[in-house]
Design an enzyme around this catalytic site. Structure first.
Site, mmCIF file in Angstrom:
data_model
loop_
_atom_site.group_PDB
_atom_site.id
_atom_site.type_symbol
_atom_site.label_atom_id
_atom_site.label_comp_id
_atom_site.label_asym_id
_atom_site.label_seq_id
_atom_site.Cartn_x
_atom_site.Cartn_y
_atom_site.Cartn_z
ATOM 1 N N ALA A 93 1.099 -1.544 0.236
ATOM 2 C CA ALA A 93 -0.056 -0.375 -0.285
ATOM 3 C C ALA A 93 0.854 1.335 0.150
ATOM 4 O O ALA A 93 1.651 1.293 0.535
ATOM 5 C CB ALA A 93 -0.605 0.528 1.260
ATOM 6 N N GLY A 142 0.519 -5.540 0.153
ATOM 7 C CA GLY A 142 -0.209 -5.643 -0.341
ATOM 8 C C GLY A 142 0.639 -6.378 -1.978
ATOM 9 O O GLY A 142 -0.873 -7.199 -2.921
ATOM 10 N N GLU A 145 -0.046 -9.922 -0.420
ATOM 11 C CA GLU A 145 -1.864 -10.107 -0.600
ATOM 12 C C GLU A 145 -2.194 -10.540 -2.310
ATOM 13 O O GLU A 145 -3.179 -11.355 -2.149
ATOM 14 C CB GLU A 145 -2.191 -9.045 -0.309
ATOM 15 C CG GLU A 145 -2.418 -9.211 1.573
ATOM 16 C CD GLU A 145 -2.625 -8.114 2.382
ATOM 17 O OE1 GLU A 145 -3.270 -8.324 3.319
ATOM 18 O OE2 GLU A 145 -2.208 -7.068 2.069
ATOM 19 N N GLU A 165 3.486 -4.882 7.049
ATOM 20 C CA GLU A 165 2.854 -4.181 7.381
ATOM 21 C C GLU A 165 3.187 -4.028 9.909
ATOM 22 O O GLU A 165 2.725 -3.104 9.506
ATOM 23 C CB GLU A 165 1.582 -4.547 7.111
ATOM 24 C CG GLU A 165 0.573 -4.139 6.533
ATOM 25 C CD GLU A 165 0.834 -6.133 5.066
ATOM 26 O OE1 GLU A 165 0.267 -6.158 4.370
ATOM 27 O OE2 GLU A 165 1.485 -6.596 5.901
#
Length: 291
Positions: A93, A142, A145, A165
């Protein structure tokens, strides 16, 4: 142009549009944050913010959703490859993009950051056409992910994966705490999630995060070769297989078997089913039309 009659009262001025949310394009389909190219029956989606290591902002999420919607409507496209521009798959992100969102509190953060990210990874995971990740570099946060959500993943020898994260003071919010343990096991997943330490491509393959590791300069060719072999199959059968696995994997086996049987029953009256049987009996190669 609308011409008012003298007897009409002009309408009140239109209200000013609400301010654009951070990192969001007015028309997601016009954004270049996710590029789309097609080669035969294969669509190549490229995360395209190379100067930011393809960090995921709200514009990219919106554009990804728009691209997938268009591909789903295009019967000529049967398989999707997802990769990154430049030297990264995705660094995760975009902190500068989401910081103003989360600064407004939990409700806004959930609505405008977590929910869009989870919708994107769920869209990839539940997509009706196979999605192959071609991880060309680092896949942190991300980016990991997204890889976890794809159906099949190939990785360059230079790829690295990290649940970064935790270093920012929060847990993975785009599905990473749920998909990763299901893919590689609870203890391996927790080691990645709790430390944030990266793993290499071969370790990712050995634990089941990716299917195969290939030389960096062959990654795209390997992804297209795999995609084109899959694209020869019946698109209806591909969708049935994807639906059976994705919906069945997290329910009790009896319910999962019922899901599998339901998809099979829907295939029986199709032309593709009949073509597959006829081709096998006739000792010829099937030609599937997606009907």
């Amino acid at each position: 142009m609308t011409v008012l009659k003298l007897s009409e009262t002009p309408a009140s001025p239109a209200p000013k549009p609400a301010p654009k949310k951070p990192g969001r394009a007015a028309d997601p389909a016009a954004s270049d944050t996710v590029l789309c190219q097609t080669r035969g029956a294969v669509a190549l989606l490229t995360l395209n913010r190379p100067d930011k290591l393809n960090a995921i902002n709200m514009d990219m999420i919106d554009c990804m959703m728009a691209r997938l919607d268009a591909i789903e409507r295009d019967d000529a496209v049967r398989v999707v490859i997802l990769t990154g521009a430049g030297r990264a798959f995705s660094a995760g992100a975009d902190i500068a993009d989401f910081a103003p969102i989360v600064a407004q509190g939990a409700a806004v953060a959930l609505r405008d950051f977590v929910s869009p990210g989870q919708r994107m990874t769920a869209r990839i995971e539940n997509f009706s056409k196979p999605v192959i990740a071609a991880v060309n570099g680092l896949a942190f946060g991300g980016g990991s992910e997204i890889t976890e959500a794809t159906h099949i993943a190939l990785a360059s020898e230079s790829a690295r994966f990290s649940k970064a994260e935790i270093n920012l003071g929060f847990a993975p919010p785009f599905g990473g705490t749920q998909r990763l343990p299901r893919l590689i096991g609870r203890k391996r997943a927790l080691a990645m999630i709790l430390t944030g330490e990266p793993i290499g491509a071969k370790q990712a393959r050995d634990c089941g995060l990716v299917n195969e590791v290939v030389p960096h300069d062959r990654l795209r060719d390997a992804a297209f070769d795999l995609a084109e072999r899959i694209a020869e199959k019946s698109p209806l059968a591909l969708a049935a297989a994807l639906g059976s696995v994705t919906r069945g994997i997290n329910v009790p086996i009896d319910e999962a078997l019922a899901i599998e049987a339901g998809f099979f029953a829907r295939m029986v009256p199709t032309a593709d089913f009949q073509e597959g049987i006829a081709a096998w009996l006739g000792k010829r190669r099937p030609v599937f039309a997606g009907r």
